[in-house]
Design a protein around this motif. Structure first.
Motif, PDB file in Angstrom:
ATOM      1  N   LEU A  47       0.828  -1.204   0.000  1.00 20.99           N
ATOM      2  CA  LEU A  47       0.000   0.000   0.000  1.00 20.99           C
ATOM      3  C   LEU A  47       0.862   1.253   0.000  1.00 20.99           C
ATOM      4  O   LEU A  47       0.560   2.228  -0.706  1.00 20.99           O
ATOM      5  N   THR A  48       1.931   1.231   0.787  1.00 15.39           N
ATOM      6  CA  THR A  48       2.761   2.419   0.972  1.00 15.39           C
ATOM      7  C   THR A  48       4.014   2.429   0.093  1.00 15.39           C
ATOM      8  O   THR A  48       4.816   3.364   0.181  1.00 15.39           O
ATOM      9  N   ASN A  49       4.161   1.406  -0.750  1.00 16.70           N
ATOM     10  CA  ASN A  49       5.348   1.290  -1.610  1.00 16.70           C
ATOM     11  C   ASN A  49       6.646   1.320  -0.799  1.00 16.70           C
ATOM     12  O   ASN A  49       7.628   1.950  -1.180  1.00 16.70           O
ATOM     13  N   GLN A  50       6.612   0.650   0.348  1.00 18.81           N
ATOM     14  CA  GLN A  50       7.792   0.538   1.200  1.00 18.81           C
ATOM     15  C   GLN A  50       8.066  -0.935   1.469  1.00 18.81           C
ATOM     16  O   GLN A  50       7.136  -1.712   1.663  1.00 18.81           O
ATOM     17  N   LYS A  51       9.338  -1.292   1.519  1.00 20.21           N
ATOM     18  CA  LYS A  51       9.685  -2.710   1.666  1.00 20.21           C
ATOM     19  C   LYS A  51       9.562  -3.200   3.096  1.00 20.21           C
ATOM     20  O   LYS A  51       9.308  -4.383   3.330  1.00 20.21           O
ATOM     21  N   SER A  52       9.747  -2.319   4.049  1.00 19.59           N
ATOM     22  CA  SER A  52       9.773  -2.805   5.431  1.00 19.59           C
ATOM     23  C   SER A  52       9.106  -1.843   6.414  1.00 19.59           C
ATOM     24  O   SER A  52       9.542  -1.723   7.553  1.00 19.59           O
ATOM     25  N   LEU A  53       8.064  -1.147   5.961  1.00 21.73           N
ATOM     26  CA  LEU A  53       7.312  -0.299   6.894  1.00 21.73           C
ATOM     27  C   LEU A  53       6.760  -1.169   8.018  1.00 21.73           C
ATOM     28  O   LEU A  53       6.941  -0.896   9.199  1.00 21.73           O
ATOM     29  N   ALA A  54       6.046  -2.240   7.626  1.00 14.92           N
ATOM     30  CA  ALA A  54       5.558  -3.228   8.590  1.00 14.92           C
ATOM     31  C   ALA A  54       6.462  -4.443   8.499  1.00 14.92           C
ATOM     32  O   ALA A  54       6.742  -4.934   7.403  1.00 14.92           O
ATOM     33  N   LYS A  55       6.927  -4.917   9.622  1.00 16.27           N
ATOM     34  CA  LYS A  55       7.856  -6.035   9.634  1.00 16.27           C
ATOM     35  C   LYS A  55       7.129  -7.347   9.331  1.00 16.27           C
ATOM     36  O   LYS A  55       6.209  -7.726  10.040  1.00 16.27           O
ATOM     37  N   THR A  56       7.541  -8.000   8.242  1.00 19.44           N
ATOM     38  CA  THR A  56       6.958  -9.300   7.920  1.00 19.44           C
ATOM     39  C   THR A  56       7.742 -10.379   8.658  1.00 19.44           C
ATOM     40  O   THR A  56       8.913 -10.219   8.971  1.00 19.44           O
ATOM     41  N   SER A  57       7.071 -11.479   8.933  1.00 22.95           N
ATOM     42  CA  SER A  57       7.703 -12.556   9.691  1.00 22.95           C
ATOM     43  C   SER A  57       7.237 -13.904   9.186  1.00 22.95           C
ATOM     44  O   SER A  57       6.083 -14.073   8.804  1.00 22.95           O
ATOM     45  N   LYS A  58       8.142 -14.861   9.183  1.00 28.25           N
ATOM     46  CA  LYS A  58       7.773 -16.237   8.835  1.00 28.25           C
ATOM     47  C   LYS A  58       7.069 -16.915  10.003  1.00 28.25           C
ATOM     48  O   LYS A  58       6.502 -17.985   9.860  1.00 28.25           O
ATOM     49  N   THR A  59       7.121 -16.283  11.173  1.00 28.50           N
ATOM     50  CA  THR A  59       6.499 -16.854  12.364  1.00 28.50           C
ATOM     51  C   THR A  59       5.163 -16.178  12.629  1.00 28.50           C
ATOM     52  O   THR A  59       5.124 -15.030  13.061  1.00 28.50           O
ATOM     53  N   PRO A  60       4.045 -16.842  12.355  1.00 29.80           N
ATOM     54  CA  PRO A  60       2.729 -16.248  12.616  1.00 29.80           C
ATOM     55  C   PRO A  60       2.571 -15.894  14.084  1.00 29.80           C
ATOM     56  O   PRO A  60       3.099 -16.559  14.967  1.00 29.80           O
ATOM     57  N   LYS A  70       1.780   7.068  10.893  1.00 21.44           N
ATOM     58  CA  LYS A  70       1.222   8.345  10.443  1.00 21.44           C
ATOM     59  C   LYS A  70       1.255   8.402   8.921  1.00 21.44           C
ATOM     60  O   LYS A  70       2.296   8.214   8.302  1.00 21.44           O
ATOM     61  N   VAL A  71       0.087   8.675   8.317  1.00 16.59           N
ATOM     62  CA  VAL A  71      -0.011   8.834   6.866  1.00 16.59           C
ATOM     63  C   VAL A  71       0.200  10.298   6.503  1.00 16.59           C
ATOM     64  O   VAL A  71       1.009  10.635   5.637  1.00 16.59           O
ATOM     65  N   THR A  72      -0.537  11.170   7.169  1.00 13.99           N
ATOM     66  CA  THR A  72      -0.395  12.616   7.057  1.00 13.99           C
ATOM     67  C   THR A  72      -0.993  13.217   8.312  1.00 13.99           C
ATOM     68  O   THR A  72      -1.483  12.479   9.170  1.00 13.99           O
ATOM     69  N   ASP A  73      -0.947  14.522   8.466  1.00 12.97           N
ATOM     70  CA  ASP A  73      -1.424  15.133   9.707  1.00 12.97           C
ATOM     71  C   ASP A  73      -2.857  14.717  10.023  1.00 12.97           C
ATOM     72  O   ASP A  73      -3.762  14.873   9.196  1.00 12.97           O
ATOM     73  N   GLY A  74      -3.053  14.167  11.210  1.00  9.98           N
ATOM     74  CA  GLY A  74      -4.378  13.774  11.662  1.00  9.98           C
ATOM     75  C   GLY A  74      -4.885  12.460  11.113  1.00  9.98           C
ATOM     76  O   GLY A  74      -5.996  12.037  11.444  1.00  9.98           O
ATOM     77  N   CYS A  75      -4.089  11.790  10.271  1.00 11.65           N
ATOM     78  CA  CYS A  75      -4.514  10.535   9.635  1.00 11.65           C
ATOM     79  C   CYS A  75      -3.509   9.423   9.945  1.00 11.65           C
ATOM     80  O   CYS A  75      -2.321   9.566   9.643  1.00 11.65           O
ATOM     81  N   HIS A  76      -4.003   8.340  10.542  1.00 15.42           N
ATOM     82  CA  HIS A  76      -3.122   7.252  10.957  1.00 15.42           C
ATOM     83  C   HIS A  76      -3.661   5.891  10.531  1.00 15.42           C
ATOM     84  O   HIS A  76      -4.876   5.695  10.441  1.00 15.42           O
TER      85      HIS A  76
END
Length: 218
Positions: A47-60, A70-76
């Motif tokens: 969604l954000t075109n970032q490789k590691s904004l959210a950490k992916t894991s092989k361990t559920p 934060k996406v922009t001011d007041g929006c998260h």
């Protein structure tokens, strides 16, 4: 005036074990939730075109905290703990369920919920419980059938139609679309949905107060 939300500018703010440790309850928050290993982190990264904004894991079950971005001011965007992984201890499951319930029911800035489900195994009991929870709280829901690239076009469309039909029984505002973090299928649809949820806050912050320098009309 045309206003565009740039999701590539999204960045991590904080992690919290429960809502009492989150920042002030204002602005607009959109929460992402799903079973462990439903592809939530990968979906956020795409969604954000970032490789590691959210950490992916092989361990559920690795994500045990509420993560705020934060996406922009007041929006998260809020990344909620994954649920439903069998090897997680029962006490930890109960703790997660409690923090999830508190967040959904008590966070007034929550204006939309994205529920991610593997397209091959959608609408498990906990998924349905979460959607019902949101509907009862009058929160609109966007269901994303993730890993859509795993099915051929015909099977993918059939599964989408089936889940859309099933979702009618929930009542409330529930949309269902397919999504693939691998090839980008459904990313534009997701961004459009988030735009519609975030835009009231974006417009509120971009509106300029009327000038008081003009003389009154006689």
């Amino acid at each position: 005036m045309s206003v565009k939300i740039h999701y590539q500018n999204t960045h991590f703010i904080t992690s919290a074990p429960d809502i009492r440790h989150l920042p002030a309850d204002d602005g607009i928050e959109i929460a992402f939730a799903g079973r462990s290993n439903a592809g939530k982190s990968s979906a956020l990264n795409r969604l954000t075109n970032q490789k590691s904004l959210a950490k992916t894991s092989k361990t559920p079950g690795r994500t045990q905290l509420i993560n705020l971005f934060k996406v922009t001011d007041g929006c998260h965007i809020v990344d909620l703990p994954g649920y439903g992984f069998a090897q997680v201890p029962l006490e930890m499951k109960k703790k997660w369920q409690k923090s999830l319930g508190e967040y959904l029911q008590q966070r007034s800035s929550l204006k939309g919920l994205v529920v991610l489900m593997d397209i091959r195994h959608p609408m498990k009991d906990l998924d349905q419980q979460l959607v019902l929870w949101a509907v009862e709280c009058a929160i609109p829901v966007q269901v994303l059938l993730t890993k859509a690239d795993k099915l051929k076009s015909g099977a993918r469309k059939a599964q989408l139609n089936k889940i859309r039909e099933e979702s009618l029984s929930f009542g409330g505002d529930v949309s269902v679309d397919v999504y693939s973090s691998l090839n980008g299928l459904g990313v534009d649809t997701l961004r459009s949905k988030l735009d519609s949820w975030f835009m009231p806050e974006v417009l509120r912050r971009t509106e300029q107060p009327l000038s008081t320098d003009e003389p009154p009309v006689a």
